[in-house]
Motif scaffolding. Structure first.
Motif, PDB file in Angstrom:
ATOM      1  N   LYS A   1      25.446  68.153  18.575  1.00  0.00           N
ATOM      2  CA  LYS A   1      24.891  68.163  17.207  1.00  0.00           C
ATOM      3  C   LYS A   1      23.648  69.052  17.139  1.00  0.00           C
ATOM      4  O   LYS A   1      23.425  69.777  16.176  1.00  0.00           O
TER       5      LYS A   1
ATOM      6  N   ASP B   1      36.117  58.455   1.967  1.00  0.00           N
ATOM      7  CA  ASP B   1      37.054  57.515   2.610  1.00  0.00           C
ATOM      8  C   ASP B   1      38.374  58.204   2.938  1.00  0.00           C
ATOM      9  O   ASP B   1      38.959  57.986   4.002  1.00  0.00           O
TER      10      ASP B   1
ATOM     11  N   ASN C   1      30.209  62.903   1.075  1.00  0.00           N
ATOM     12  CA  ASN C   1      30.004  61.780   0.151  1.00  0.00           C
ATOM     13  C   ASN C   1      29.177  62.219  -1.061  1.00  0.00           C
ATOM     14  O   ASN C   1      29.515  61.897  -2.202  1.00  0.00           O
TER      15      ASN C   1
ATOM     16  N   HIS D   1      27.892  66.632   9.166  1.00  0.00           N
ATOM     17  CA  HIS D   1      27.366  66.621   7.789  1.00  0.00           C
ATOM     18  C   HIS D   1      28.241  65.799   6.846  1.00  0.00           C
ATOM     19  O   HIS D   1      28.534  66.222   5.722  1.00  0.00           O
ATOM     20  N   PHE D   2      28.653  64.640   7.294  1.00  0.00           N
ATOM     21  CA  PHE D   2      29.553  63.822   6.474  1.00  0.00           C
ATOM     22  C   PHE D   2      28.860  63.312   5.211  1.00  0.00           C
ATOM     23  O   PHE D   2      29.494  63.113   4.171  1.00  0.00           O
ATOM     24  N   LYS D   3      27.555  63.136   5.308  1.00  0.00           N
ATOM     25  CA  LYS D   3      26.794  62.667   4.139  1.00  0.00           C
ATOM     26  C   LYS D   3      26.999  63.636   2.964  1.00  0.00           C
ATOM     27  O   LYS D   3      27.136  63.216   1.816  1.00  0.00           O
TER      28      LYS D   3
ATOM     29  N   GLY E   1      31.261  53.885  10.168  1.00  0.00           N
ATOM     30  CA  GLY E   1      30.792  55.164   9.624  1.00  0.00           C
ATOM     31  C   GLY E   1      31.775  56.275   9.936  1.00  0.00           C
ATOM     32  O   GLY E   1      32.997  56.090   9.877  1.00  0.00           O
ATOM     33  N   GLU E   2      31.248  57.428  10.328  1.00  0.00           N
ATOM     34  CA  GLU E   2      32.109  58.588  10.616  1.00  0.00           C
ATOM     35  C   GLU E   2      32.191  58.837  12.113  1.00  0.00           C
ATOM     36  O   GLU E   2      32.395  59.943  12.556  1.00  0.00           O
TER      37      GLU E   2
ATOM     38  N   ARG F   1      26.671  72.090  16.327  1.00  0.00           N
ATOM     39  CA  ARG F   1      27.801  71.253  15.881  1.00  0.00           C
ATOM     40  C   ARG F   1      29.147  71.953  16.135  1.00  0.00           C
ATOM     41  O   ARG F   1      29.160  72.993  16.778  1.00  0.00           O
TER      42      ARG F   1
ATOM     43  N   ARG G   1      37.646  53.280  15.705  1.00  0.00           N
ATOM     44  CA  ARG G   1      36.603  53.690  14.756  1.00  0.00           C
ATOM     45  C   ARG G   1      35.446  52.738  14.971  1.00  0.00           C
ATOM     46  O   ARG G   1      35.601  51.519  14.869  1.00  0.00           O
TER      47      ARG G   1
ATOM     48  N   ASP H   1      32.105  62.664  16.052  1.00  0.00           N
ATOM     49  CA  ASP H   1      31.371  62.376  14.830  1.00  0.00           C
ATOM     50  C   ASP H   1      31.593  63.538  13.856  1.00  0.00           C
ATOM     51  O   ASP H   1      31.496  64.716  14.249  1.00  0.00           O
TER      52      ASP H   1
END
Ligand SMILES: Nc1nc2c(ncn2[C@@H]2O[C@H](COP(=O)(O)OP(=O)(O)OP(=O)(O)O)[C@@H](O)[C@H]2O)c(=O)[nH]1
Length: 334
Positions: A303, A212, A203, A198-200, A237-238, A307, A234, A195
């Motif tokens: 996480k 993307d 974005n 902090h992918f949010k 999401g991430e 992380r 996949r 995963d």
């Protein structure tokens, strides 16, 4: 002999790549007096193109499939050892022929876009006539289109990786060949969940389009870092899932750590550096849901503990870390 249309109808009733392949060989066998029909898998190993028979006819009748992985198949040979086919593929051709006294071979590459991933090979004692060649080409085109449709339904639209829907079937296939729980140093199967951290924020700071782009680049990295026998999905999401096949625990640790490091060191356009957390578990001794749950627990432990790290479910259970946390409800795992 069954009519061709009936054969085609039976062929396209299959929802499994290997069954479909065997079915096309059976269809071809019924179109004439062939000595042999084979489906060759084309694959890359150490940067070189190889091929191996994946399914074939025996004594002009029975159809068999290889029990081996491509890279471990003793029948695999470099593509260059079949120059007519190598040349045909290099020129994006439709077919190639070799005529020898009493033995005539026709090859038809199976294309997916501009990539040939397989090839049908038909051998017979007489030279191929124009009409027969057209008929075989037609069957091959139906087969190619249907393979591509099947493949499309199994893939995630953004990254081209295998999708969630395909996971259960692939997992069962791996489990079928996995057998009993192996010893400590024996190769077996592992399931890893990865995963992006902090992918949010990616974005939020750069927009979804850049988000993307990161997902596509991470997927490419994943695709390039594992062997042909491993499977990368996949899950939305991430979140990505990798099935590592025939690997010892030590090798699985090395492969996943190499992946984590490669992503941490990669400079993503505009976004810069990102990290990933990985949890993995053994696949024996559980249903797909249980094994995924174990890998997920290890991921959430990673996480919750800084992380950018790889955690093995077995280690966490052995050390009591996972059980202790669950018992005392110190960490919310799900
Ligand atoms: N760009 C893009 N974003 C997606 C896609 N699918 C899910 N996301 C986003 O992925 C983000 C996931 O965020 P969270 O689940 O909060 O997790 P996170 O920010 O990665 O934090 P941690 O997992 O705790 O490190 C959300 O902002 C989703 O909108 C997608 O296909 N494209």
């Amino acid at each position: 002999m069954k009519p061709l249309l009936q054969n085609l109808a039976e062929m396209t009733a299959h929802r499994d790549h290997l069954r479909l392949e065997v079915s096309v060989l059976s269809t071809l066998l019924q179109q004439g007096r062939m000595l042999e029909v084979r489906a060759l898998e084309l694959f890359t190993q150490s940067g070189e193109a190889w091929l191996r028979p994946r399914s074939w006819s025996q004594d002009g009748g029975e159809l068999l499939s290889s029990p081996h992985e491509p890279s471990a198949d003793p029948q695999a040979v470099p593509l260059a050892s079949v120059p007519e086919l190598a040349q045909c593929i290099a020129g994006k051709g439709r077919d190639a022929v070799r005529d020898e006294p009493g033995r005539h071979t026709l090859w038809l590459p199976v294309w997916q876009g501009d990539h040939a991933h397989a090839c049908l090979e038909i051998t017979q004692a007489q030279p191929f006539k124009r009409r027969q060649r057209d008929l075989i080409t037609g069957v091959c085109m139906v087969y190619q289109n249907y393979q591509n449709l099947l493949d499309y339904s199994e893939r995630d639209a953004l990254t081209g990786l295998l999708n969630r829907k395909t996971f259960d079937e692939q997992f069962s296939r791996y489990r079928n060949t996995a057998g009993q729980a192996p010893g400590l140093d024996e190769p077996c199967q592992w399931l890893a969940v990865m995963d992006i951290d902090h992918f949010k924020q990616v974005n939020d700071r750069f927009g979804h389009l850049y988000g993307d782009e990161v997902l596509i680049l991470v997927a490419n990295r994943l695709r390039g870092m594992f062997r042909t026998e491993d499977r990368v999905f996949r899950f939305g999401g991430e979140e990505f899932v990798v099935l590592l096949r025939s690997t010892t625990l030590a090798q699985a640790r090395v492969a996943l750590e190499r992946l984590r490091t490669a992503i941490a060191l990669h400079e993503f356009p505009q976004v810069g550096h990102i990290t990933v957390s990985v949890g993995f578990a053994a696949t024996h001794g559980g249903t797909p849901v249980e094994v995924l749950g174990n890998a997920d627990q290890a991921l959430y432990y990673a996480k919750g503990h800084g992380r950018n790290q790889v955690r093995f479910h077995g280690d966490l259970v052995d050390s009591g870390a996972l059980a202790r946390k669950v018992e005392h409800d110190e960490v919310e795992l799900f």
